[in-house]
Write an enzyme that holds these catalytic residues in place. Structure first.
Site, PDB file in Angstrom:
ATOM      1  N   ASN A  98      53.522  23.632  -0.909  1.00  0.00           N
ATOM      2  CA  ASN A  98      52.768  23.061   0.196  1.00  0.00           C
ATOM      3  C   ASN A  98      53.177  23.645   1.550  1.00  0.00           C
ATOM      4  OD1 ASN A  98      50.637  20.979  -0.097  1.00  0.00           O
ATOM      5  ND2 ASN A  98      52.114  20.139  -1.575  1.00  0.00           N
ATOM      6  N   CYS A 107      54.191  11.411  -0.754  1.00  0.00           N
ATOM      7  CA  CYS A 107      53.923  12.495  -1.702  1.00  0.00           C
ATOM      8  C   CYS A 107      53.167  13.538  -0.911  1.00  0.00           C
ATOM      9  CB  CYS A 107      53.150  11.987  -2.910  1.00  0.00           C
ATOM     10  SG  CYS A 107      51.754  10.923  -2.537  1.00  0.00           S
ATOM     11  N   ASP A 167      49.354  13.307   0.072  1.00  0.00           N
ATOM     12  CA  ASP A 167      48.538  12.528   0.989  1.00  0.00           C
ATOM     13  C   ASP A 167      49.014  11.089   1.101  1.00  0.00           C
ATOM     14  OD1 ASP A 167      46.783  14.573   1.763  1.00  0.00           O
ATOM     15  OD2 ASP A 167      45.751  14.421  -0.162  1.00  0.00           O
ATOM     16  N   TRP A 216      48.616   8.607  -1.112  1.00  0.00           N
ATOM     17  CA  TRP A 216      47.763   7.532  -1.634  1.00  0.00           C
ATOM     18  C   TRP A 216      47.768   7.445  -3.156  1.00  0.00           C
ATOM     19  CZ3 TRP A 216      43.679  10.149   1.828  1.00  0.00           C
ATOM     20  CH2 TRP A 216      43.278  11.385   1.294  1.00  0.00           C
ATOM     21  N   ARG A 267      38.989   8.507  -7.664  1.00  0.00           N
ATOM     22  CA  ARG A 267      39.847   8.522  -8.845  1.00  0.00           C
ATOM     23  C   ARG A 267      39.146   7.922 -10.060  1.00  0.00           C
ATOM     24  NH1 ARG A 267      41.703  11.678  -6.067  1.00  0.00           N
ATOM     25  NH2 ARG A 267      43.658  11.596  -4.892  1.00  0.00           N
TER      26      ARG A 267
END
Lengths: 549, 626
Positions: B250, B338, B340, B342, B384
């Protein structure tokens, strides 16, 4: 021989005991002829009494003058003793080793154990073959009790009395015995009341490579068929294993000789493979690694759950033949003393509600395991920690108990006994103060005079104050056949045995107690309401007005 | 308008794991696909109701001699296999379903047409049941170190966060805003749980936009403020719930993780939970494995291992234990993130709080926990759970994993939870049913825009109205008081495959008698008996006419536990009106028969006899009809 000769150091002070999920205890270690005792002597609660015969394996370690003995028990528990002094430690270790591997059965603890309770009902007389047969006699007159094996001459591993078809005389039985492995001619194992079908068991037929036949054998098993009906032979070996057996004089029933029978092969493993499986499984359960992949692959590699599935499936198949197909069944493997008994006994649990009661299950163990000649002494000589190259040891009976547990878990309200009872039988099959599981067959037990010289496990277990612990509070008699699921997702690892020592049982025990409480409370309320109702009914009729409840 | 084939006859429903099949009629309605067995009396006919939203895929398999097979897989792990006699019918069904199961806008979802016959006031009360500001008050917030902030009242700072947020008193608005600009999607560190006993806080956020070297003073101040708010600890933990490799990758995208040199007194920790794509593939693999016919133990265990599912479940539980220990044992505050913030962050924060605080282990508390850490903090349920026809790469069983973790804990601590697994399964059912407004959309903001509170109903009031079905009879509140913090074992052997979730519709896999159902029945019986005894005693010596009346009425209301009656086999609290009663035909113990278990196919000279008629008790269906 005196035990004193084997005990080099009878007492050591300052020994520290470590047990899984329990506080460590420091105290005095004492060795007696049959026990390893550790007492803190400060208060009597902190004591360890361990039967030498429960010890499977010991390991010694030394750090300076501090010795450590790791004691691995047959019930799968591992304890650690820290012993100050190298010499003491070595003495203790060698004494334990000697005492836990006594050769002579008559030196075992059951011959020395004197019960602290009054024997009300002698377990040795509770499940006699003639008693068990009485019930069958009331249902059918096609069977008789034969005493052809009175002196154990026809079959050394059968009891003196066996149930056989009435139409077959003792001479025929003698001939059949020569055609069956170990003289184990086909005998009655179970009579299905609902439709009169039967399950028989035997040793493999000795057909050899030339396809030897035995007319008497064919006559005997055909005598169990109704006119025009056919039956199933369940061979607990895979077809190739059964083929190979021919070379060693064994074999299986050829279609040509047994046209009225259809043979089905199932693959239940033989005892030495089961022993390896147990060793691997217990090793996996004790592995402290945090890796999920490692655990699952070790669990898989142990093959234990596969054996469980195979046995339950075969037992269900036998039950299916009897109950759904309305056919009689003959079960055998090679000797007829291991996988055969797993199948016949488990099939009865599925079919017969009586076998799911406390007494019925004891009777089943007595009939289908002890009297049927499962060699307990050989099979249970060592457990999962032994590194003697497996010879005759095997967890055949433990696997059976595991299968019963699987069915019990799927039908939690249909058994009168609970999981604790199954665990108890596992423990006592491997090490016990009772004589029940000593010896390998009826003949040996008679020779050892077990009923005269030892106490039966059943005498103890059936005392009301003991039995209470083993009763299933959820039990509601259920007269139906119970068909368990054999999908791998439905068969769980028996945590009560295999993970028993690597978790704290506190939460689960408390939950169990709460469950008992919920049910007891309901029963209390029910009797209270019934009493109040009676009282009211009496008031209503007027004649109860003056009575007190 | 599209062609809707609404009724097809002579359709075969094949059993998934045996060779059994049932013939009946398929009905297609605006909300459900319904199969009704034909040829049997209406009271015992098998019915299968499938909500369109539950369908995850429809497949037309190649034509066979008996017809055209249609394979339907559902998000609640139901798999149904129909065979439609005419290909034309099958095609029509297929295309109708494809259209129905991919709604393109939220107002097409069932929640907007579902009407439980409640008035507006009842609906409003349902929505008021869970009040998150009351929840923060329960934790002891606001307090001298933590306060409410209106910084996000227009959703301008972060549009995926709730309006009401709690931050350290020392964090001024410029600091919050500055920090939010340095965090992915503006998700700055905010309070989610406060452990009053040690004044330790659990905060959550997304990854910092640190790249290889970027820093942000406001963000550093923010973390400092969180640290300072806890007088009991000099340091805070920063838990990055990703595997280190993912976090490193990242950085190349200008994101990354906190550099310990730039933040004073942080203890940085990776915990290695995999991302949504790995989790999606893992569940898919798991379902493939356990969906196989005649599965061997070897294939099952190796499949379980290679799917990685239990490894992921354990990783989440391990992370939650780390969090709980840091807070309760060390008294340190923890910041969890983490990427984002969520998915994994929601899992770890909620599960950690569940370990620390017995309140969340009650029925109401569990609803509050889900409302707080999942719904309000913007777990993207719409994406999701694939509520609208969206990007399949966004779909992932993150919430299912959370429920699985909770179940694992309930297995280790049978008395710690006020609810049973039926509650978890029912929540899972409705996360995907889109029948209630709670789980629709991706964020609080979206939900407000759609006016869900005015147009739909809340699941929580519905669940509470049938609370008795979901209670765990073994629950002990006293025990929770004695041992408030759960310390589960992390040994792999204590993690198990959750058969009753993933095989909830595969009746043959279940225990044939349900302990839970039995205990609930016993408890219910005890309640009724208590009442009866009380009444009988109260009547005592009153006049005879009253007595007679009581005796007559009691004989009809007092439940009796008749021993010979076997218990229904399914853990099914959801059976309601309109479902078939049990048949009186010959039967073994409920749902237990020899042939459906396929011990062996006994063919040859002995034709297998017909099995007794089997009764289907379908899970979760009754509620769809109300």
């Amino acid at each position: 021989m005196e035990f004193a000769e084997l005990i080099k150091t009878p007492r050591v002070d300052g020994v520290v005991l470590h047990r899984p999920f329990m506080p460590t205890v420091e105290g005095t270690l004492c060795l007696t002829g049959h026990h390893l005792i550790l007492s803190s002597r400060q208060d009597n609660t902190e004591e360890l009494w361990l039967l030498h015969s429960n010890i499977d394996y010991i390991e010694k370690r030394f750090v300076g003058s501090l010795g450590t003995i790791i004691v691995k028990c047959k019930d799968l528990r591992i304890i650690q003793l820290d012993i100050p002094g190298m010499e003491e430690c070595l003495n203790i270790a060698s004494s334990i080793e000697a005492l836990s591997t006594l050769d002579s059965v008559s030196l075992m603890y059951p011959f020395f154990y004197r019960p602290m309770f009054e024997v009300v009902e002698d377990g040795w007389n509770m499940f006699l073959p003639e008693e068990a047969f009485k019930e069958i006699e009331t249902l059918t007159d096609e069977w008789r009790l034969s005493s052809v094996n009175k002196d154990f001459g026809v079959c050394p591993t059968y009891p003196q009395l066996v149930a056989v078809p009435k139409a077959v005389d003792d001479d025929t039985l003698r001939k059949v015995a020569t055609f069956r492995h170990g003289g184990r001619f086909p005998v009655l194992s179970y009579y299905h009341k609902k439709n009169g079908m039967v399950m028989m068991r035997a040793g493999q037929p000795l057909t050899g490579t030339n396809g030897r036949r035995c007319k008497e054998d064919e006559k005997l098993i055909n005598a169990t068929l109704r006119p025009g009906k056919r039956g199933y032979i369940i061979d607990t070996r895979a077809i190739n294993v059964a083929q190979q057996a021919k070379a060693r004089g064994g074999g299986f029933e050829q279609e040509a000789s047994y046209p009225q029978w259809r043979r089905i092969h199932k693959a239940i493993e033989r005892y030495n493979i089961l022993q390896e499986s147990l060793i691997k499984l217990v090793e996996a359960c004790n592995d402290q690694s945090q890796s999920m992949d490692r655990w699952l692959s070790k669990l898989e590699a142990s093959n234990w759950q596969t054996h469980v599935k195979e046995i339950v499936t075969t037992a269900c198949l036998a039950a299916q033949c009897i109950d759904r197909e309305g056919a009689s069944v003959l079960v055998h493997g090679t000797e007829g003393t291991d996988s055969t008994l797993q199948v016949t006994s488990l099939a009865q649990i599925i079919l017969d509600p009586c076998c799911r009661t406390m007494r019925g299950f004891q009777s089943l163990v007595e009939r289908e395991w002890l009297q049927a000649g499962h060699p307990f002494q050989q099979r249970c000589a060592q457990s999962a920690y032994s590194n003697s190259k497996a010879r005759l040891e095997a967890p055949v009976f433990l696997l059976f108990l595991d299968c019963v547990w699987q069915v019990l878990r799927q039908f939690p309200c249909s058994f009168q006994f609970n999981e604790h009872f199954l665990v108890l039988l596992f423990e006592h099959a491997y090490a016990s103060q009772f004589g029940t599981f000593l010896g390998n067959n009826a003949a040996e037990r008679l020779k050892l005079k077990l009923p005269q010289k030892t106490v039966s496990l059943w005498s103890w277990v059936n005392r009301p104050q003991e039995m209470e612990r083993f009763l299933n509070p959820l039990y509601e008699p259920n007269n139906l056949v119970i068909w368990p699921s054999v999908a791998p997702q439905s068969l769980l690892l028996w945590e009560g045995v295999f993970l028993r020592w690597n978790r704290s049982s506190k939460c689960l025990d408390e939950a169990y107690d709460e469950m008992v409480h919920i049910i007891e409370y309901n029963k209390e309320l029910q009797s209270k309401v019934n009493a109040l109702r009676r009282q009211l009914a009496q008031l209503e009729t007027g004649d109860g007005l003056l009575e007190t409840p | 308008s599209f062609h809707l084939r609404s009724l097809v006859e002579q359709v075969k429903l094949l059993d998934r794991f045996s060779n059994r099949s049932t013939t009946g009629t398929l009905h297609l309605t605006a909300t459900h696909l319904i199969f009704v067995e034909s040829g049997t009396s209406s009271s015992s006919a098998q019915e299968v109701w499938i909500l369109h939203h539950h369908i995850s895929s429809v497949e037309k398999l190649s034509l066979t001699t008996s017809g055209c097979p249609l394979l339907i897989q559902c998000r609640n792990f139901r798999v149904v296999h129909f065979v439609v006699p005419r290909e034309r019918d099958c095609h029509d069904l297929y295309s109708s379903l494809l259209r129905l199961l991919r709604p393109v806008s939220f107002d097409e979802l069932y929640a907007f047409s579902y009407n439980p016959k409640q008035n507006d006031q009842q609906r409003e009360e349902g929505w008021q049941l869970i009040d998150l500001s009351a929840e923060f008050e329960r934790m002891g917030v606001p307090c001298d170190q933590w306060h409410w902030t209106d910084v996000n009242r227009e959703y301008k700072v972060c549009d995926s966060y709730p309006r009401d947020l709690y931050v350290p008193v020392a964090a001024s608005k410029p600091i919050i805003v500055g920090s939010s600009k340095f965090r992915s999607k503006g998700r700055f560190p905010a309070l989610t749980y406060f452990y009053q006993e040690k004044k330790a806080a659990v905060c959550r956020c997304s990854q910092p936009l640190s790249g290889f070297s970027a820093r942000c003073l406001e963000d550093e101040h923010m973390l400092q403020a969180i640290s300072k708010a806890n007088p009991n600890s000099r340091y805070i933990y920063v838990m990055d719930t990703r595997p280190k490799l993912n976090a490193l990758a990242n950085r190349a995208a200008g994101k990354g993780y906190e550099n310990e040199d730039n933040y004073s007194n942080i203890r940085f920790q990776f915990v290695g939970i995999e991302n949504i794509h790995v989790m999606r593939a893992s569940l898919q693999k798991l379902l493939e494995v356990v969906g196989a016919r005649a599965l061997s133990v070897t294939d099952y265990l190796l499949g379980l291992e290679s799917s990685g599912w239990l490894r992921h479940i354990k990783a989440i539980v391990d992370a939650a234990i780390f969090l709980s220990k840091a807070v309760t044992a060390e008294g340190a505050s923890v910041l969890v993130h983490c990427s984002d913030g969520w998915d994994r962050t929601a899992q770890v924060c909620s599960l950690g709080a569940l370990l620390m605080d017995p309140y969340y282990r009650t029925l109401k508390g569990f609803m509050v926990l889900i409302e707080k850490d999942w719904i309000s903090f913007g777990h993207k349920f719409a994406d999701r759970c694939d509520q609208l026809d969206g990007d399949p790469k966004e779909v992932s069983p993150i919430f299912t994993q959370f429920l699985d973790c909770v179940w694992q804990l309930s297995e280790q601590f049978p008395q710690a939870f006020q609810f049973s697994e039926w509650f978890l399964i029912q929540i899972h059912e409705h996360v995907h049913s889109c029948q209630f407004g709670n789980f629709l959309c991706n964020s609080q903001r979206q939900r407000e825009e759609l006016q869900l509170r005015e147009k739909t109903y809340s699941l929580w009031s519905f669940l509470l109205s049938e609370q008795h079905n979901y209670e765990n009879p073994l629950y002990s509140a006293a025990l929770a008081e004695r041992n408030p913090v759960l310390e589960p074992s992390t040994q792999p052997c204590h993690f198990k495959f959750w058969t009753n979730m993933y095989h909830q519709y595969d009746r043959t896999m279940h225990p044939r008698q349900s302990l839970l159902k039995h205990l609930l029945a016993v408890r219910e019986s005890s309640c009724a008996l208590e009442k009866t005894a009380h009444e009988l005693e109260a009547v005592g010596a009153r006049d005879l006419s009253v007595l007679l009346h009581v005796v007559v009425s009691l004989s009809s209301c007092c439940p009796q536990m008749d021993p010979p009656e076997p218990l229904p086999s399914l853990p099914c609290p959801l059976l309601g009106e309109g479902l078939p009663a049990r048949s009186d035909g010959e039967r073994t113990v409920e749902g237990s028969s020899a042939t459906e278990n396929s011990y062996a196919e006994l063919q040859g000279p002995f034709g297998a006899k017909a099995e007794p008629h089997l009764v289907s008790l379908e899970f979760g269906v009754a509620r769809m009809t109300c």
